[in-house]
Structures are given as structure tokens and as C-alpha cells.
Design an enzyme around this catalytic site. Structure first.
Site, PDB file in Angstrom:
ATOM      1  N   GLU A 271     -72.723  19.678  56.481  1.00  0.00           N
ATOM      2  CA  GLU A 271     -72.390  18.307  56.119  1.00  0.00           C
ATOM      3  C   GLU A 271     -73.038  17.829  54.820  1.00  0.00           C
ATOM      4  O   GLU A 271     -72.598  16.846  54.227  1.00  0.00           O
ATOM      5  CB  GLU A 271     -72.758  17.346  57.256  1.00  0.00           C
ATOM      6  CG  GLU A 271     -74.233  17.321  57.618  1.00  0.00           C
ATOM      7  CD  GLU A 271     -74.554  18.366  58.682  1.00  0.00           C
ATOM      8  OE1 GLU A 271     -75.714  18.419  59.111  1.00  0.00           O
ATOM      9  OE2 GLU A 271     -73.664  19.130  59.046  1.00  0.00           O
ATOM     10  N   ASP A 313     -70.519  27.063  13.518  1.00  0.00           N
ATOM     11  CA  ASP A 313     -70.570  26.784  12.094  1.00  0.00           C
ATOM     12  C   ASP A 313     -71.934  27.239  11.567  1.00  0.00           C
ATOM     13  O   ASP A 313     -72.844  27.532  12.337  1.00  0.00           O
ATOM     14  CB  ASP A 313     -70.361  25.280  11.871  1.00  0.00           C
ATOM     15  CG  ASP A 313     -70.133  24.948  10.405  1.00  0.00           C
ATOM     16  OD1 ASP A 313     -69.933  25.879   9.608  1.00  0.00           O
ATOM     17  OD2 ASP A 313     -70.160  23.755  10.065  1.00  0.00           O
TER      18      ASP A 313
END
Length: 838
Positions: A271, A313
Site C-alpha cells: 500500500e 556544446d
């Protein structure tokens, strides 16, 4: 046009005092926030889960059984189930508030910022602080932060499709109105703010653009699907047991049969799984934020852990983005310095502007140039802004003699092509520039010409700029390689510069491809080239997109960095788009999944590590809770079958079960509560020494299934053995049942340690130690304190029985640890994919 005048017209913005007064009267420049769900709605949502539905069914069956039996005593089991449901819902609501708070903090970290004039100085402020009459600087890639009037437009085009649906950019000239939410796609301008916040165009449309998505991630969906399958299987099994029990025992025993089905359901249902998922993701994104990576979409967390390629980059990511001019190579130094000053968009005060252009201005100042005086004496009348395709910038000015003249700066080979030089002269300058590029320097060519000409120019020479690699970049690249991640450099810079910087940071390529090479290759050729090429230079945005698509066609999971408007296609196409927070455009941040606050490559690697840790913690929880649920299910089934065969019944004639539904609930609460949540903050030290986990890998992979079933069966066998052994050692049946309860509860708690070491050797987790120690203490209190014993229907146990239980727990932990080590070593021996050799 202003919504409320704050004073006379200010050509260079407003003062700080005026801005504060306007903010107090008009409010912040923000769109109206969407109303938050009420507490009742949040609370009711916690019950919309298949696992909770099963517990609700168990509650209904237990109450029905209690009523059927005549409700002579309080329905303890039903009340316990109800208590667990309410507690679980309360924890879920608390975690939801906590997650919202965490995401709100991330939203603040990723909030858009603008360059605005305050107190006649250009400063960086949050867009939410803008007020009417503010003067804002905008350039390509910026989202217009408020309604306003164009002042000083230079080749300005704006995309208003978000507001009007018109797909083509609209040219804007001096005095035109810009609307909040539109996007600058070309040129630059200054904007005099007229309307902000709810009174702006976007505010009136009431379209709130959420910066962070809070929908279910693919991982959450898979967890939910797993819970639904468990609920279906358990529900079907419970129905079969009730039908079979009634057939074997008769309707008179319906109450006991239903209680048995309830006990079994309670034993299997995990649960706390939804709450643990919520907490793991919330803690994960908070840890990423502390490491300067802001997650804008939670779905990126799972993808980060599976990344196989990082396409990064160079400038500002692998390098420090603190650019200095090393040298000026020119036969006309005065004109070259003039070109550096006039063909430059950086603020003359050096506060705002691209780091490269700021570095050029600083160099011009060191060469004696008075930047402000030169710009005043030769005002700019037109310009062609730099873009990734043209790779140059042109500024046209009025010279002191009244004539018009243009200055050009950009990629040296492209500038040389536009100059009136002989073949020999052009070749000599190119050779000199390439020699400088091989040292890792960036090379910019300079030229000038009459009018607005862009051809037959006079070549003024070139400057070399140095942007040192970040000190941590090489170590981060090495860490990525060790984690099985290939690192590619994708840059628009000169090929020799890219190669040199790549070698300095550890990105070594057998060969290098330029944008023109990529254009000439077919898709198949590009996919094959990616096996050896690690550095790409002189790339255009469409080249980056092709590379990302080729990588994905090769089966790679790609994280792609970008900062400009033209990077957005590749960012959107990548599995994880990573935008730069310091130098990135607004639109790049909007489409990205993750924003780096420090623009640092090492932060990308740290985010990947956090993504892997989150996934590992979830797997640890699944192994931990599922193995114990298997053990409890087999114990209940085995004990019930044994009682049926041996005719063992309690005083009311019902079958004697090893554990009651209430006892099973207590065991699950202790195990699936604090210890399970403590696993969500676990730290895995060697997660970056393993290859990426396939994105399509099942949550219940072979190792998890093997551990879950093996450990669960072992704990069930030990528990059943205690049921047989203890009565022979002289223990009563109630004392035996109490001992089995104590064993299963402590064994479940202790199994958290081997469950987290199936894949790795995790570090110290103080929260886990404390929660397990507290859980064991509570278990002992359950068999020693009279009030707790009475509620749980437990009997006292003597010292000899406790020693037997302690031995059984020790044997279980030892067996589980051995199993975890065997599985870990077998995985290594089977030959996991090795890290990239590049």
C-alpha cells in the site's frame, strides 16, 4: 498606453524606488495562478488507486463478516484497515504538498530573467519584477515578458503564433507594439513596457504556461500498472479462496473464510508504493536542484538514468565562458579595434552582452579605445545580427565625415571569402588562422567596407580568443565514459579549435566531421560515422538535429545541450533536452527538460547520476516490499493448508491461521512505512561505474524477480518451520504464533539491507538504520506490553523462544545477503555492456 503612469517619461527606464512603488500598486508581472485543489479533493484522490481499492474491498468484507457474525465485539481488523487507509491518505496528501512546494522552488530557480535599465544601469532582473515604463533589452530567442512599445529596432521579427495562430514571423519597426508571450526570432530591440501581469495580453487571455509538468511520468505509470496487476491478481485469488472456502467449510464458516481472504489480501498489497514513488521523485528533483540542475519535466528523471549519449556544446559548457583576447593579428590595428567596438552588441559598460563580445570590448579598452565616445561619434544606423547560418555580424554606422560605413566580424574563413584579396593572400591568412585554432583558440575575422556592403570588403585581420576548459570538465567526461556514456562535442566553432579543446577535456575523436560533411552524408553513412566520430565542428542547427536523429536511429538515448533559438528543434527531438540557464534563450529553456543553472557539463553528469540513483532506490523498494509480501502470502497459505490437514482450529471452530489480518497490517505498516521511505533517500556510490539501464527494461527484471521470489520463499519456509519446531520445543500454540509474528516483522525490516545491495554496494543510510532500529523496538514492545499484546491478540514469549527467533532472523539475513551478492556477481560475470572506448 501605460496601465498606470509612474511618473514622467524615462528614456532609460525607471529607478529602483519607482519600480518598488509600482510593484506595490500593480502587483508582480505574473499570470494569474491556477487555483489549487482543496484538501478534500486531494484527500479523495489518494483513494483512486487499484491497491487502495483492494484494501477498501477488504474493509468492506471484514465489516460484512463482522455484521454477519452478530457484531458482538468491536471490529478491530476493520478499524485497523481503516486506520491504515486514512494514514496512507494523510501521508499521500502531505507528500503532494511537499512535492508541490519542491516544484514551486524549482520554478523559482528556472524563472525567466531579463536585461532592464534600472537607475540608468543595465541589470539582470526577474521578468516578474517588471513594471510599466521599464526599458527592457530583447534579442533573438527571448520571450517578450510584457506588453510594450518597440524602441530602437534592428532587423526585428517576432513570432506571435502563440497569440494569433499566425505561423509566419511578423516584422516590427520603431513604435510598433509587442505583446507578452510572443517570441523574438530575429534581430534585437529595446522595449518600453506598457502593461504587465494580468493586464497584459497573455494575462487577459488567462493562458497559464506551467513551467513544470506535474502529470504522471512514464515511470509512475509503470508503477501504477504494476500495482493494478497486483490488485487484479490478489482480487481474483481472494474470490477463488472465498468460493473454495465456502465449498469446503460450508456457509456456516463464511465469516472465517472471508477473514482468511482479507488476511491474504492485506499480506500482499504494497500500500505504500504510490507514496514512496512520490517521495523518491520529490527528493530526486530537490537533489538535482542542489547540484544546479533544474528539472522542468519529471519524465526526464527516468530518461536521465538511461542516457547513453551526451551531445554537448563547447563554449560555456566544456569551457568557462570567460573569454579573453589573446592577440590581434592585423595590418590596420586602428581600424581593427574600431571594428571590435562598433560591430559589437555588448553594453559599453561591460555589464550586459555575450561573453565573447564583452571580451572584445575589454580588449579594445586595453588598446586605448573610448568605447562610449566612439559609439557616440559613429552611431549605428543599421545592422545584420549574427546568426548560426550567416556566422557573421555587420554594423553600419555614420562616420565622422558623414559617409556611411560597415564593419563585419565573424568566422574567419567566411569573412575572408567576402574580402577583395588574392588567392595567395587569402591562403596565407587562412594558414595563420588555422595555426592559432590548433592551439584551442577561437578565431574571428574582421573587415570593413563602404555603405552597407557585404562583399569586396577590406580585410582588417583577425583576433584570437581564449576560453579555458573548465577545471572539472575532463573529470566529468571521464566519469561519463566510466558510466558507459558516449560524449560528443557539437559546436559551431572552427574544426581545429574544436579538436584541440576536445583533446584537452578528454573527448578524443578518430576523425572530425564538419557541418558540410554532415550535409553530404546519407542517413546510413551518418549513422555509421557515429561509431567513431566524437567531435563535430562548424555545425548549423539542422546538422545538430540530423545527428540527434541518427543517434536515436542507432538505438541511443540522447541528452542534448543547447542555448539558442535555433537549437530548439534538436532539444525537442532529444530524449533529454538540456538548456543553459545563464546564457540560454527563453525559448530554449521552455522546450528543455532540464535547465543547468551554471551551464556546466559536470552538472549534466551529476543529473544523470541522480536519475540513476532514483531508479535504483525504486527498485530497492520493490525488492524489499515484494519479497516480504511473497513470504507473508506463502506463510498464510501454507499455515492455512497445514491447519486444514491437521484439523487445527481455534476455540470458535475456525481454522487456525499463523497470522491475523490485523497482525499482517501491522507488519506491513512497520516495513512499508519509515524503512521504505528511508530507501528513497539512499545514496548509491557505484551507480556511475555501471552501464546505462535500457529504457525499456522491466521494473521486475530478472535480478529483481529472482531476489523477490527466492528471498520470499526462504522467509516463508523459515516462518513455517518455526510453526512446526517451536511446539516441539515446548512452546504453546499462542506463543508460537507470537514468535512467528515477531520473526516475520523483524525479518521484513532486516531484509531492507540485502534488497538495496542486489545491484550495488550502497553507502551509509542513517535514516534507514534509525527506522529499522525503531521498528525492531516496536516489534519487541508488541510482545511485551500488555495493551499492545491485547490489541494484536499476541501471547507472551519466553527468553528461549526469543533466542530461537533471533537465530532465525540472523539465518534469514545471512541467506539474503548471500543471495544478493551471488546475484550481483552473476550479473558482472554475465558480461554487462562495457563503457565506450572513446
Amino acid at each position: 498606453m501605460t496601465q498606470e503612469a509612474i511618473g514622467p517619461s524615462f528614456s532609460r527606464g525607471v529607478t529602483s524606488e519607482q519600480a518598488l512603488a509600482a510593484l506595490a500598486r500593480l502587483g508582480r508581472n505574473m499570470l494569474p495562478a491556477a487555483p489549487r485543489p482543496s484538501f478534500f479533493r486531494r484527500f479523495s484522490r489518494q483513494f483512486q488507486n487499484a491497491l487502495i481499492y483492494l484494501l477498501l474491498l477488504a474493509l468492506a468484507l471484514d465489516l460484512a463478516s463482522w455484521l454477519y457474525a452478530g457484531h458482538r465485539a468491536p471490529p478491530i481488523e476493520a478499524l485497523a484497515i481503516l486506520g491504515v487507509l486514512l494514514l496512507n491518505a494523510g501521508l499521500g496528501v502531505a507528500q503532494e504538498y511537499r512535492s508541490e512546494s519542491a516544484l514551486a522552488e524549482l520554478e523559482k530557480l528556472g524563472a525567466p530573467q531579463v536585461w532592464a535599465f534600472r537607475d540608468a544601469q543595465l541589470v539582470r532582473i526577474e521578468a516578474s519584477e517588471l513594471v510599466p515604463d521599464d526599458l527592457v533589452r530583447l534579442e533573438a530567442g527571448d520571450r517578450v515578458p510584457a506588453d510594450g512599445i518597440v524602441q530602437g529596432a534592428e532587423a526585428l521579427s517576432v513570432d506571435e503564433s502563440l497569440l494569433t495562430g499566425e505561423s509566419l514571423p511578423v516584422a516590427k519597426s520603431e513604435g510598433a507594439e509587442l505583446f507578452s508571450g510572443s517570441l523574438v526570432v530575429r534581430g534585437r530591440t529595446e522595449l518600453v513596457v506598457s502593461r504587465t501581469g494580468a493586464r497584459s495580453t497573455m494575462g487577459r487571455l488567462a493562458q497559464s504556461l506551467a513551467l513544470i509538468e506535474t502529470t504522471k511520468t512514464p515511470l509512475e505509470q509503470r508503477i501504477e500498472q504494476l500495482g493494478t496487476r497486483i490488485a487484479h491478481y490478489v482480487g481474483a485469488l481472494s474470490v477463488l479462496l472465498i468460493v473454495g472456502g465456502v465449498a469446503a467449510e460450508g456457509v456456516a464458516r463464511l465469516s472465517s473464510v472471508v477473514m482468511f481472504a482479507v488476511a491474504l489480501s492485506v499480506a500482499i498489497v504494497p500500500e505504500s508504493m504510490p507514496a514512496m514513488m512520490t517521495l523518491a521523485l520529490a527528493f530526486g528533483v530537490q537533489r538535482m536542484a542542489r547540484r544546479k540542475a533544474v528539472v522542468r519535466r519529471l519524465s526526464a528523471v527516468e530518461a536521465l538514468g538511461s542516457v547513453t549519449v551526451i551531445a554537448t556544446d563547447k563554449t560555456g559548457t566544456l569551457t568557462s565562458n570567460q573569454i579573453v583576447v589573446k592577440a590581434l593579428h592585423s595590418l590596420h590595428e586602428t581600424d581593427a579595434v574600431l571594428a571590435l567596438t562598433l560591430a559589437n552588441d555588448a553594453d559599453h559598460g561591460g555589464v550586459a552582452g555575450d561573453p565573447l563580445e564583452s571580451g572584445l570590448l575589454e580588449f579594445a579598452k586595453r588598446r586605448g579605445a573610448d568605447v562610449q565616445a566612439l559609439r557616440s561619434a559613429q552611431p549605428r544606423i543599421a545592422s545584420h545580427p549574427f546568426d548560426s547560418e550567416w556566422k557573421c555580424m555587420r554594423a553600419s554606422v555614420i562616420a565622422p565625415d558623414g559617409t556611411q560605413r560597415s564593419y563585419l566580424k565573424g568566422a574567419v574563413e567566411l569573412v575572408l571569402e567576402r574580402c577583395a584579396l588574392t588567392v595567395a593572400e587569402r591562403s596565407e591568412w587562412l594558414q595563420r588562422a588555422e595555426a592559432e585554432a590548433r592551439t584551442g583558440c577561437k578565431v574571428l575575422g574582421l573587415a570593413t567596407g563602404p555603405g552597407e556592403s557585404e562583399t569586396d570588403l577590406s580585410f582588417l585581420g583577425f583576433v584570437t580568443l581564449w576560453d579555458a576548459p573548465r577545471p572539472e570538465a575532463r573529470e566529468a567526461v571521464l566519469a561519463a565514459k566510466q558510466a558507459g556514456i558516449t560524449v560528443l562535442m557539437l559546436t559551431g566553432d572552427h574544426s581545429e579549435t574544436a579538436r584541440a579543446i576536445g583533446e584537452q577535456v578528454g573527448i578524443v575523436s578518430e576523425r572530425l566531421l564538419t557541418g558540410s560533411d554532415v550535409e553530404q552524408q546519407s542517413q546510413a553513412e551518418l549513422q555509421a560515422a557515429l561509431a567513431s566520430v566524437r567531435v563535430f565542428a562548424r555545425l548549423l542547427p539542422e546538422h545538430k538535429l540530423r545527428i540527434v536523429e541518427a543517434l536515436q536511429a542507432n538505438g541511443e538515448i540522447v541528452a542534448m545541450t543547447g542555448d539558442g533559438l535555433n537549437d530548439t528543434p534538436a532539444l525537442k527531438r532529444a530524449d533529454v533536452g538540456v538548456a543553459m540557464g545563464e546564457r540560454g534563450s527563453d525559448v530554449a529553456r521552455e522546450v528543455a527538460d532540464v535547465v543547468l543553472l551554471d551551464d556546466n557539463f559536470a552538472t549534466i553528469v551529476a543529473a544523470v547520476e541522480e536519475g540513476r540513483v532514483i531508479y535504483e532506490n525504486i527498485l530497492s523498494f520493490i525488492r524489499f516490499t515484494s519479497s516480504s509480501n511473497v513470504a507473508l502470502m506463502l506463510l498464510v497459505l501454507g499455515g492455512a493448508f497445514g491447519s486444514l490437514v491437521l484439523g487445527m482450529r481455534d476455540g470458535t471452530g475456525n481454522l487456525l491461521l499463523p497470522l491475523t489480518a490485523l497482525q499482517l497490517l501491522w507488519i506491513n505498516f512497520l516495513g512499508d512505512g519509515p524503512p521504505a521511505l528511508a530507501l528513497s533517500v539512499d545514496r548509491v556510490s557505484d551507480v556511475m561505474q555501471r552501464p546505462p539501464r535500457p529504457r525499456s527494461s522491466a521494473l521486475l527484471d530478472r535480478k529483481t524477480l529472482t531476489f523477490t521470489l527466492s528471498d520470499g520463499v526462504f522467509k516463508a519456509v523459515v516462518g513455517l518451520s518455526l510453526l512446526v519446531l517451536l511446539p516441539r520445543l515446548g512452546a504453546s500454540l499462542p506463543a508460537t504464533a507470537a514468535a512467528v509474528f515477531l520473526y516475520e516483522a523483524v525479518a521484513k525490516l532486516a531484509s531492507a539491507y540485502p534488497a538495496r545491495s542486489v545491484d550495488s554496494s550502497p553507502g551509509t543510510n542513517v535514516w534507514l538504520h534509525v527506522s529499522i532500529a525503531a521498528g525492531i523496538g516496536l516489534c519487541l514492545l508488541c510482545v511485551t506490553l500488555e495493551p499492545l499484546r491485547r490489541v494484536l491478540a499476541l501471547h507472551t514469549t519466553d527468553a528461549s523462544t526469543l533466542r530461537v527467533v533471533a537465530c532465525a532472523v540472523s539465518l534469514t539475513v545471512l541467506g539474503s545477503e548471500l543471495l544478493a551478492r551471488v546475484l550481483r556477481r552473476r550479473a558482472i560475470a554475465c558480461g554487462l555492456p562495457k563503457a565506450s572506448a572513446f
